[in-house]
Design an enzyme around this catalytic site. Sequence first.
Site, short mmCIF file in Angstrom:
data_model
loop_
_atom_site.label_atom_id
_atom_site.label_comp_id
_atom_site.label_asym_id
_atom_site.label_seq_id
_atom_site.Cartn_x
_atom_site.Cartn_y
_atom_site.Cartn_z
N HIS A 145 0.87 -1.15 -0.01
CA HIS A 145 0.20 -0.10 0.04
C HIS A 145 1.01 1.31 -0.04
O HIS A 145 2.17 1.05 0.55
CB HIS A 145 -1.14 0.06 1.20
CG HIS A 145 -1.74 -1.16 1.33
ND1 HIS A 145 -2.00 -1.84 1.99
CD2 HIS A 145 -2.72 -1.50 0.25
CE1 HIS A 145 -2.90 -2.96 1.92
NE2 HIS A 145 -3.35 -2.44 0.98
N ASP A 179 2.37 1.72 3.20
CA ASP A 179 3.17 0.77 3.61
C ASP A 179 4.66 1.32 3.35
O ASP A 179 5.49 0.89 4.05
CB ASP A 179 3.06 -0.73 2.86
CG ASP A 179 1.70 -1.45 3.46
OD1 ASP A 179 1.43 -1.22 4.53
OD2 ASP A 179 0.98 -2.21 2.65
C1 3MF Z 1 -9.30 -6.46 0.72
C2 3MF Z 1 -8.10 -6.80 -0.11
C3 3MF Z 1 -6.72 -5.94 0.13
C4 3MF Z 1 -6.17 -5.70 -1.33
C5 3MF Z 1 -5.12 -4.79 -1.00
C6 3MF Z 1 -4.13 -4.48 -1.93
C7 3MF Z 1 -6.18 -5.68 2.12
O1 3MF Z 1 -10.13 -7.47 0.47
O2 3MF Z 1 -7.91 -8.03 -0.62
O3 3MF Z 1 -6.01 -6.32 1.17
O4 3MF Z 1 -5.70 -6.76 -1.77
O5 3MF Z 1 -5.24 -3.58 -0.54
O6 3MF Z 1 -5.01 -4.15 -3.28
#
Ligand code: 3MF
Length: 352
Positions: free
Chosen positions: A57, A60
């Site tokens: 992210h 992150d």
């Molecule tokens: C939510 C997700 C997310 C995405 C992530 C990257 C936290 O259901 O799957 O995981 O995968 O934000 O796009």
Amino acid sequence: MAKAKAATRGRRYRFSFGPWNIHEGADPFGPPVRQPIPFARKLKKYRELGFQGVQFHDDDAVPDLDGKSPKQVLKEAAKIARMLANEGLVAEFVAPRLWEDARTIDGGYTSNSLSQRRYAIERSLQAIDIAMELGTKNIVLWLAREGTYIRESKNARQAYLWLLGAINAMLNHHPKVRILIEPKPNEPMDHAYVPTIGHAVAMAYASSDPSRVGGLIETAHAKLAGLDPSDEMAFALAHKKLWSVHLNDQNGLKFDEDKNFGAANLREAFNQVRVLEEGGFGLNGEFVGLDVKTMRTQKQNNNTAHLANSKRFFELLLHKVRTFDRKAEAQCIKNRDYEALERLVIEHLMGV
Ligand code: 3MF
Ligand code: MG
């Protein structure tokens, strides 16, 4: 034996996951049950577990980025890029996190507020700058709050147009950037816009540069839409739009479980691997991404087993795909004897 060996000699896959996949165990009903692991320590785990790609992210890579100047953001991203290089890792993608800030309570690109829509686009453009600094062209859009809790709160037709405008603004921001839409039908919203890969591919073709918009398919998200994940992947592959996957598993229609790949439905997992292998997934550098969550019950010192296990289940299923008796399969199909084909598949999976 020689035959089985030859069949397993295929191309090698590269694997990735995101730092959020080493999870402290909090859920909507209880607090964290494990201590957080610092990012630098998580990075050390990648190679150890056999992974090469890191999914990010935007925050992150650069925590609290909204409070930082563009120069500071790039400086911190450059530092992360050096850390990756030192560990022999590469960034797979960056995803703008548009679901935690107060300005995205009612969605980002599809918020009813103009200033909030602007914030969402600005933040996404910054995510692109971070991605470039990390050495990846890939931006993943999980459209978390782009949808509604009640239908009447938004004009859905208008929302889709705003979404398209946001995608075009991102394409316009950098000539190399690629947008990977990660569709999900619900959670956190009651209904999300762009719930399936079919919607995502339509958005790609409607965008200002269809060659730079594709998709990332997560197993659980397809299942939450009531669809078969391998058929969803096949659809995207047919359009040359499957640029990443989030393999995991999901036990029926409930909250997004992010279970280990293959843990709920082995045959569905076999078919995902089959479709990926037959469709040439990975040949253009795509990663096999995992989006699996540490079980709440895991103890502190054993919080990455789910990643190693899911990767192992993929590899074991790959062996099953490569050792499947293709001659017998072709014969069953020729005879239109799908009872025989089903027996062939099940016995193969059971090791009979
Ligand atoms: C939510 C997700 C997310 C995405 C992530 C990257 C936290 O259901 O799957 O995981 O995968 O934000 O796009
Ligand atoms: Mg995901």
